[in-house]
Every structure is written in structure tokens, then in C-alpha cells.
Design an enzyme around this catalytic site. Structure first.
Site, PDB file in Angstrom:
ATOM      1  N   GLY A  11       0.830  -1.208   0.000  1.00 32.73           N
ATOM      2  CA  GLY A  11       0.000   0.000   0.000  1.00 32.73           C
ATOM      3  C   GLY A  11       0.858   1.249   0.000  1.00 32.73           C
ATOM      4  N   THR A  13       1.741   3.389  -2.220  1.00 29.73           N
ATOM      5  CA  THR A  13       1.370   4.603  -2.953  1.00 29.73           C
ATOM      6  C   THR A  13       0.219   5.351  -2.278  1.00 29.73           C
ATOM      7  OG1 THR A  13      -0.080   3.311  -4.398  1.00 29.73           O
ATOM      8  CG2 THR A  13       2.162   3.743  -5.191  1.00 29.73           C
ATOM      9  N   GLY A  14      -0.332   4.772  -1.209  1.00 22.41           N
ATOM     10  CA  GLY A  14      -1.384   5.458  -0.445  1.00 22.41           C
ATOM     11  C   GLY A  14      -0.782   6.514   0.468  1.00 22.41           C
ATOM     12  N   LEU A  16      -0.865   6.933   3.930  1.00 21.41           N
ATOM     13  CA  LEU A  16      -0.085   6.413   5.059  1.00 21.41           C
ATOM     14  C   LEU A  16       1.118   5.621   4.547  1.00 21.41           C
ATOM     15  CD1 LEU A  16       0.299   6.042   8.109  1.00 21.41           C
ATOM     16  CD2 LEU A  16      -1.057   3.945   7.923  1.00 21.41           C
ATOM     17  N   GLY A  17       0.913   4.845   3.487  1.00 24.73           N
ATOM     18  CA  GLY A  17       2.002   4.046   2.922  1.00 24.73           C
ATOM     19  C   GLY A  17       3.204   4.886   2.547  1.00 24.73           C
ATOM     20  N   ARG A  36       1.277  -2.837  -7.268  1.00 22.45           N
ATOM     21  CA  ARG A  36       0.481  -3.445  -8.345  1.00 22.45           C
ATOM     22  C   ARG A  36       1.105  -3.111  -9.704  1.00 22.45           C
ATOM     23  NH1 ARG A  36      -4.587  -5.203  -7.914  1.00 22.45           N
ATOM     24  NH2 ARG A  36      -5.593  -5.162  -5.883  1.00 22.45           N
ATOM     25  N   LYS A  48       5.681   8.841  -8.484  1.00 21.56           N
ATOM     26  CA  LYS A  48       5.942   8.538  -7.067  1.00 21.56           C
ATOM     27  C   LYS A  48       6.892   7.357  -6.941  1.00 21.56           C
ATOM     28  CE  LYS A  48       1.917   9.738  -4.160  1.00 21.56           C
ATOM     29  NZ  LYS A  48       0.773   9.159  -3.435  1.00 21.56           N
ATOM     30  N   LYS A 133     -11.756  -5.772  10.544  1.00 20.49           N
ATOM     31  CA  LYS A 133     -10.422  -5.606  11.133  1.00 20.49           C
ATOM     32  C   LYS A 133     -10.218  -6.591  12.283  1.00 20.49           C
ATOM     33  CE  LYS A 133      -9.820  -0.768   9.780  1.00 20.49           C
ATOM     34  NZ  LYS A 133      -9.430   0.583  10.185  1.00 20.49           N
ATOM     35  N   ARG A 137      -7.441  -9.683  12.898  1.00 17.80           N
ATOM     36  CA  ARG A 137      -6.713  -9.902  14.160  1.00 17.80           C
ATOM     37  C   ARG A 137      -6.807 -11.361  14.608  1.00 17.80           C
ATOM     38  NH1 ARG A 137      -7.319  -5.300  18.870  1.00 17.80           N
ATOM     39  NH2 ARG A 137      -6.294  -3.576  17.760  1.00 17.80           N
TER      40      ARG A 137
END
Length: 308
Positions: A11, A13-14, A16-17, A36, A48, A133, A137
């Protein structure tokens, strides 16, 4: 000095990533990103990716749905961090299976980065946002994979720019809505700080198989305190309109999904207090700011200064 773990970020390119990648490089971790194939042909993303490659990130082609690419990527690292969007959370199931089969990962940080799903009791209302989520876990625990779950509560870029006023893009200067009695406290942390705390914890045995909570002093505010702080900055008192819990629940029912999610998050944090009702240590979790007092982070007051 102990060798730094090799880190795979999914992730990248997001939002937070991107911060996780930068923090990983800053803390001198050999850094890998699973990207991807389509991202390389996207003009915005490819730019990026080129910058990441120049910065020293090893780019690996693959996705959460491609088992071979996951196996190849996981075999090259010690730690895996996933930061995909909430709607893709269940796609981590194949990744968990791969991590289990490869057997050499020292720590997995799944895509969570919000309120603790085990402490947020609003099932049937949140369109499986938290239950998905929690399901991840349970799967991680059941497979015996070493983990750290990161519970950072709200990003500062979410709700705070409007002073928790859904529909607004900037903080109000005349009238403000207070949900509930306005005394329940919520937590906001900048993404760049979430990333720094996350990367800092990777080789720390104190956070292994624990929930790492981000509840930094200076970032825990009730709505009444937030409004008071904003009023002191603009030198003006705002007219306050109070919306009761019952009124908010009705508004949530009347508003279609996904437009009602902001109201659901407000209900979770500022009515039910799901970010702050528990003592971190007594739950067996660890407090990020106590573990890493040397990390400098942005406070809510500093963030609001940027909105003046």
C-alpha cells in the site's frame, strides 16, 4: 548496533504508505514496496514510484490477490506492514496464509491504523468496518504469526480540518455543532507521526504481540476543549448547537452509506468514548509515546495553527 529489519510495505502509494516508506528509510531499514503492476503505468503513481526507487526503495511487482508475488516478496524481508484501505482489509487473508507458510517473518503489522476494533462496540451499524479488522486480528492470532496491531485512532487530516463538523472543509467561525455533552475525549494523530511510531516499534520486543496505542498528550481533546482552543486562536466565541446522542443516531439512520460513516466515527469517539474509555496498560497494550519519548510529534494545537 543490531541489524535493522528488512521491511516490506504493502500500500506504498497510499497516503499512510507513503509516510511509512519515508519513516522506514529515515530509520535506516532496508525497505521494499509491493506495488500493483498497473501502478507503474499510472502517470501520477509512476512518478511517485520513480522517486521511491531513487530514494533506495526496492520495488516489487505484485498484489494481495497474487500468491506467487506475495511469496516472492515475503521471502525477502523480516517484517511486513500492510496499509491498504479499509475496504480491502479482508484481502489480507491470503497474505496471512503466505506469511504462515513462509515462516520467517518476525513481525506482521496488518492494515488497521484507527480505533481498536476490539474496543469499538457498534456492530450492525458500521457496515463491518471494525468487524473486518477484528476478523483479521483473530486470523493472525490463530495462525501464531508474530504481530503488532497499531491503534492510532483518528488521523489529523480526518475530521480535524473542519473541527469535527461533517460537511465543512474548514473550521467554523460563527456556529459550531457539539455532539453529546461535548466532554468525551477523542484522539487525533498526524499520518507522518503514525508512520514514525509504527516504524520505530519494528525491532522492539516490548511491542511484540501487543496493541501499540497512539494517545499522545496534546492530541487528546473533547469537543468542548477543541472549540475552546479554536476560539482562543481566532479571538472569537462561537455559537454552540448541541446534538444529543439520540438525534445523532437518527441522523446516522437517515443518511445513506457511505455518507453516514463520518457521523458513525463521531458517535464512536465523541459519544461512546471508544478511543479513550480504557487505560492502555491495564488492557495489556503499550503506549507509543511512553515507549518512544524521543519522537517529536505534532499536537492538535499546532495542527489548528495551520488552519488559521
Amino acid at each position: 548496533m543490531e541489524k535493522k529489519s528488512r521491511v516490506l510495505i504493502i500500500g506504498a502509494t497510499g497516503n499512510l504508505g507513503h509516510h511509512l516508506i519515508n519513516a522506514s528509510l529515515l530509520f535506516s531499514h532496508p525497505t521494499f514496496a509491493l506495488v500493483r503492476p498497473s501502478s507503474f503505468s499510472d502517470p501520477h503513481k509512476s512518478q511517485k514510484l520513480q522517486a521511491l526507487s531513487h530514494a533506495g526503495v526496492k520495488l516489487l511487482q505484485g498484489s494481495l490477490e497474487d500468491e506467487d508475488s506475495l511469496v516472492e516478496a515475503v521471502k525477502q524481508v523480516d517484517v511486513v506492514i500492510c496499509s491498504v484501505q479499509a475496504k480491502q482489509v479482508l484481502l489480507q487473508k491470503l497474505l496471512i496464509q503466505v506469511i504462515k507458510n513462509v515462516g520467517s517473518i518476525k513481525r506482521f503489522i496488518p492494515s488497521e491504523f484507527g480505533l481498536d476494533p476490539d474496543k469499538t462496540q457498534i456492530s450492525g451499524m458500521d457496515h463491518n468496518f471494525y468487524s473486518n479488522k477484528a476478523e483479521i486480528r483473530r486470523l493472525v492470532e490463530a495462525e501464531g504469526i508474530p504481530y503488532t496491531f497499531v491503534s492510532c485512532n483518528f488521523y489529523s487530516s480526518y475530521l480535524l480540518p473542519s473541527l469535527v463538523q461533517p460537511g465543512l472543509k474548514v473550521p467554523p467561525r460563527d456556529k459550531v455543532t457539539i455532539f453529546g455533552d461535548g466532554n468525551t475525549k477523542g484522539v487525533f494523530v498526524k499520518e507522518i507521526d503514525v508512520a514514525a511510531f509504527t516504524i520505530r516499534t519494528l525491532d522492539d520486543p516490548r511491542s511484540l504481540n501487543k496493541v501499540l496505542y497512539l494517545r499522545p498528550p496534546g492530541n487528546v481533546y473533547s469537543l468542548n476543549e477543541l472549540v475552546e482552543l479554536w476560539e482562543s486562536k481566532i479571538g472569537k466565541k462561537l455559537e454552540k448547537v448541541f446534538v444529543s446522542e439520540e438525534e445523532l443516531l437518527n441522523k446516522i439512520k437517515e443518511t445513506s452509506y457511505p455518507d453516514n460513516m463520518a457521523l458513525i466515527f463521531i458517535y464512536s469517539a465523541f459519544i461512546k468514548g471508544y478511543q479513550t474509555y480504557f487505560d492502555i496498560e491495564s488492557t495489556g497494550g503499550v503506549n507509543a509515546t511512553k515507549l518512544y519519548p524521543e519522537l517529536i510529534y505534532s499536537t492538535i494545537s499546532q495542527y489548528l495553527d495551520t488552519l488559521l
